[in-house]
Design a protein around this motif. Structure first.
Motif, PDB file in Angstrom:
ATOM      1  N   SER A  93       2.359  -0.953  47.621  1.00 42.74           N
ATOM      2  CA  SER A  93       1.790  -0.441  46.377  1.00 42.74           C
ATOM      3  C   SER A  93       2.299   0.965  46.057  1.00 42.74           C
ATOM      4  N   GLU A  94       2.447   1.825  47.068  1.00 42.44           N
ATOM      5  CA  GLU A  94       2.968   3.172  46.831  1.00 42.44           C
ATOM      6  C   GLU A  94       4.400   3.108  46.307  1.00 42.44           C
ATOM      7  N   LEU A  95       5.218   2.224  46.897  1.00 43.44           N
ATOM      8  CA  LEU A  95       6.593   2.066  46.431  1.00 43.44           C
ATOM      9  C   LEU A  95       6.619   1.589  44.987  1.00 43.44           C
ATOM     10  N   GLY A 201      -4.839  -4.147  42.836  1.00 42.88           N
ATOM     11  CA  GLY A 201      -4.289  -3.726  44.111  1.00 42.88           C
ATOM     12  C   GLY A 201      -3.403  -2.499  44.027  1.00 42.88           C
ATOM     13  N   TYR A 202      -3.166  -1.998  42.794  1.00 46.83           N
ATOM     14  CA  TYR A 202      -2.231  -0.881  42.632  1.00 46.83           C
ATOM     15  C   TYR A 202      -2.883   0.390  42.104  1.00 46.83           C
ATOM     16  N   THR A 203      -4.112   0.314  41.579  1.00 49.79           N
ATOM     17  CA  THR A 203      -4.655   1.506  40.921  1.00 49.79           C
ATOM     18  C   THR A 203      -5.028   2.617  41.898  1.00 49.79           C
ATOM     19  N   GLU A 204      -5.374   2.291  43.129  1.00 49.00           N
ATOM     20  CA  GLU A 204      -5.640   3.348  44.102  1.00 49.00           C
ATOM     21  C   GLU A 204      -4.377   4.178  44.331  1.00 49.00           C
ATOM     22  N   LEU A 219      -9.083  10.233  40.325  1.00 50.58           N
ATOM     23  CA  LEU A 219      -9.702   9.295  41.253  1.00 50.58           C
ATOM     24  C   LEU A 219      -9.721   7.891  40.667  1.00 50.58           C
ATOM     25  N   GLU A 220      -9.588   6.890  41.528  1.00 50.41           N
ATOM     26  CA  GLU A 220      -9.843   5.520  41.111  1.00 50.41           C
ATOM     27  C   GLU A 220     -11.346   5.355  40.920  1.00 50.41           C
ATOM     28  N   ALA A 221     -11.732   4.666  39.854  1.00 56.28           N
ATOM     29  CA  ALA A 221     -13.145   4.546  39.509  1.00 56.28           C
ATOM     30  C   ALA A 221     -13.934   3.818  40.597  1.00 56.28           C
ATOM     31  N   GLU A 222     -15.143   4.309  40.841  1.00 52.92           N
ATOM     32  CA  GLU A 222     -16.111   3.647  41.703  1.00 52.92           C
ATOM     33  C   GLU A 222     -17.436   3.568  40.956  1.00 52.92           C
ATOM     34  N   GLN A 223     -18.229   2.568  41.310  1.00 51.59           N
ATOM     35  CA  GLN A 223     -19.530   2.389  40.664  1.00 51.59           C
ATOM     36  C   GLN A 223     -20.377   3.643  40.796  1.00 51.59           C
ATOM     37  N   GLY A 224     -20.845   4.153  39.660  1.00 49.40           N
ATOM     38  CA  GLY A 224     -21.714   5.323  39.666  1.00 49.40           C
ATOM     39  C   GLY A 224     -21.001   6.652  39.764  1.00 49.40           C
ATOM     40  N   MET A 225     -19.675   6.658  39.798  1.00 50.27           N
ATOM     41  CA  MET A 225     -18.928   7.921  39.872  1.00 50.27           C
ATOM     42  C   MET A 225     -19.199   8.760  38.629  1.00 50.27           C
ATOM     43  N   GLU A 226     -19.403  10.060  38.834  1.00 47.59           N
ATOM     44  CA  GLU A 226     -19.691  10.942  37.701  1.00 47.59           C
ATOM     45  C   GLU A 226     -18.401  11.399  37.035  1.00 47.59           C
ATOM     46  N   LEU A 227     -18.379  11.363  35.708  1.00 41.97           N
ATOM     47  CA  LEU A 227     -17.280  11.914  34.926  1.00 41.97           C
ATOM     48  C   LEU A 227     -17.685  13.328  34.523  1.00 41.97           C
ATOM     49  N   ARG A 228     -16.835  14.298  34.863  1.00 42.60           N
ATOM     50  CA  ARG A 228     -17.158  15.685  34.567  1.00 42.60           C
ATOM     51  C   ARG A 228     -15.865  16.450  34.306  1.00 42.60           C
ATOM     52  N   PRO A 229     -15.949  17.622  33.683  1.00 38.71           N
ATOM     53  CA  PRO A 229     -14.744  18.425  33.463  1.00 38.71           C
ATOM     54  C   PRO A 229     -14.028  18.692  34.782  1.00 38.71           C
ATOM     55  N   GLY A 230     -12.695  18.611  34.742  1.00 41.73           N
ATOM     56  CA  GLY A 230     -11.909  18.792  35.949  1.00 41.73           C
ATOM     57  C   GLY A 230     -11.611  17.505  36.678  1.00 41.73           C
ATOM     58  N   ARG A 231     -12.160  16.380  36.189  1.00 37.46           N
ATOM     59  CA  ARG A 231     -11.979  15.089  36.861  1.00 37.46           C
ATOM     60  C   ARG A 231     -11.439  14.054  35.878  1.00 37.46           C
ATOM     61  N   VAL A 233     -10.807   9.881  35.761  1.00 38.88           N
ATOM     62  CA  VAL A 233     -11.197   8.641  36.434  1.00 38.88           C
ATOM     63  C   VAL A 233     -10.340   7.502  35.896  1.00 38.88           C
ATOM     64  N   LEU A 234      -9.638   6.827  36.798  1.00 39.79           N
ATOM     65  CA  LEU A 234      -8.763   5.710  36.432  1.00 39.79           C
ATOM     66  C   LEU A 234      -9.479   4.400  36.690  1.00 39.79           C
ATOM     67  N   ALA A 235      -9.531   3.529  35.674  1.00 32.50           N
ATOM     68  CA  ALA A 235     -10.179   2.226  35.818  1.00 32.50           C
ATOM     69  C   ALA A 235      -9.553   1.446  36.965  1.00 32.50           C
ATOM     70  N   ARG A 236     -10.396   0.763  37.735  1.00 27.33           N
ATOM     71  CA  ARG A 236      -9.925  -0.072  38.840  1.00 27.33           C
ATOM     72  C   ARG A 236      -9.365  -1.379  38.268  1.00 27.33           C
ATOM     73  N   ALA A 237      -8.116  -1.724  38.594  1.00 24.45           N
ATOM     74  CA  ALA A 237      -7.512  -2.947  38.073  1.00 24.45           C
ATOM     75  C   ALA A 237      -8.344  -4.153  38.512  1.00 24.45           C
ATOM     76  N   GLY A 238      -8.540  -5.083  37.583  1.00 25.41           N
ATOM     77  CA  GLY A 238      -9.339  -6.273  37.840  1.00 25.41           C
ATOM     78  C   GLY A 238     -10.758  -6.161  37.345  1.00 25.41           C
ATOM     79  N   GLN A 239     -11.179  -4.963  36.905  1.00 27.68           N
ATOM     80  CA  GLN A 239     -12.528  -4.755  36.396  1.00 27.68           C
ATOM     81  C   GLN A 239     -12.483  -3.870  35.156  1.00 27.68           C
ATOM     82  N   HIS A 240     -13.496  -4.025  34.310  1.00 27.73           N
ATOM     83  CA  HIS A 240     -13.634  -3.133  33.165  1.00 27.73           C
ATOM     84  C   HIS A 240     -14.290  -1.829  33.614  1.00 27.73           C
ATOM     85  N   LEU A 241     -13.853  -0.731  33.032  1.00 27.25           N
ATOM     86  CA  LEU A 241     -14.513   0.554  33.218  1.00 27.25           C
ATOM     87  C   LEU A 241     -15.334   0.848  31.972  1.00 27.25           C
TER      88      LEU A 241
END
Length: 349
Positions: A93-95, A201-204, A219-231, A233-241
């Motif tokens: 995935s990194e490659l 499998g690639y968004t992380e 950051l890759e999105a996680e359930q309940g992650m806070e969105l704030r200035p300075g951050r 958040v990238l949607a996790r592939a396979g799910q809606h954000l």
């Protein structure tokens, strides 16, 4: 390229079985012509000169000259073919993300167990990606960042957010996001949420690479992650954000609904949730991409009193998603990538 002219494809893979299957899949698709195959990077460069393909499907892990070496060689050519990376997730995935930053325009996930009929499952997706790549406009590649195991902690941006920025992109998106986010200063005042069309499998890995090249935390999105200035958040592939507002806090929600949409994550879903949560303080940005995902979301943002901006055709790899928003009269401003920071600042409170 006219519709009567077939798209000329070169298949590059070190597996004889993979070359056979990919050739069969592509040869049976209308409007595609497989002009040859190559077993490694050096073989591919020789075939390029001989066959002049429009599109290459490129394996990354090969003996001798690997896929990244091929991409570096293509960068020096005046009119290089477009590249669709065919890669496994996990260790590759990194490659794959590095390849997208280095000029590849599309990515197709390859099943790990090659010597099975599962490789045929690539068919419909691979054909669609090759067709999308054929109309892509090559853009300068982004120099890949060195791997960063533990980025230094970033000080929080002080003060409450007054806007939420939501971004949608597809074909050419990793390059566009890299260039855009690398321009943002550490005190950028608005939280940002991104929806990128990319296989699961690639968004992380994408988030990790962007974090290494950006003054903000990505950051890759996680359930309940806070969105704030300075951050960012990238949607996790396979799910809606989706974003929800709880008092002064904005939280990320991940799910599969609506299930029947062609893209998970969907730009429309992200934009619509942002408009519901932030209303007139929402700023939507539509970057390079194939199709019309984001159009209905842009309508919702505008109906809520928010602002929609678009990337100009001059810097898009594929002027599809921004075009439909522009033509619908929904964009309040458009600029090439290098002008988007100034455009964003002009529309933030």
């Amino acid at each position: 390229m006219t519709t009567s002219t077939p798209i000329r494809v070169l298949v590059v893979d070190d597996s004889a079985f993979a070359r056979k299957v990919l050739r069969q899949v592509l040869s049976h698709a209308e409007g595609l012509e497989v002009v040859g195959t190559a077993r490694d990077g050096l073989d591919a460069l020789e075939k390029l000169v001989e066959l002049s393909p429009d599109v290459i499907t490129l394996d990354l892990v090969m003996p001798g000259l690997d896929g990244l070496g091929v991409l570096r060689a293509l960068a020096s050519m005046p009119s290089p073919p477009r590249v669709v990376v065919v890669s496994s997730a996990g260790e590759e995935s990194e490659l794959a993300v590095t390849a997208l930053q280095a000029g590849a325009v599309e990515l197709v996930h390859k099943p790990t167990a090659l010597a099975t009929d599962r490789l045929y499952e690539l068919g419909e997706v691979l054909v669609a990606k090759v067709r999308a790549a054929a109309i892509a406009v090559p853009r300068p590649s982004v120099a890949p960042a060195p791997p960063v195991e533990a980025p230094p902690p970033r000080p929080p941006v002080l003060g409450p957010a007054r806007n939420l920025v939501v971004v949608g992109t597809s074909t050419g998106g990793p390059q566009a996001l890299t260039r855009l986010l690398s321009m943002l200063p550490p005190d950028f005042p608005a939280p940002m949420a991104l929806a990128l069309h990319i296989p699961a499998g690639y968004t992380e890995a994408v988030a990790r690479r962007l974090d290494a090249q950006c003054a903000l935390e990505v950051l890759e999105a996680e359930q309940g992650m806070e969105l704030r200035p300075g951050r960012v958040v990238l949607a996790r592939a396979g799910q809606h954000l989706k974003v929800e507002r709880h008092g002064e806090r904005t939280l990320a929600r991940l799910d599969r609904h609506p299930v029947r949409l062609p893209h998970h994550p969907s730009v429309d879903v992200l934009f619509e949730s942002a408009a519901k949560a932030w209303g007139a303080d929402t700023v939507g940005l539509v970057l390079t991409g194939m199709g019309d995902d984001g159009l209905e979301g842009a309508r919702t943002i505008r109906a809520a009193g928010g602002t929609v901006l678009t990337e100009a055709e001059s810097s898009c790899v594929v002027y599809g998603m921004p075009r439909v928003v522009d033509e619908a009269g929904l964009s309040a401003g458009t600029a090439p990538l290098e002008g988007l920071l100034a455009l964003l600042r002009a529309h933030l409170r």
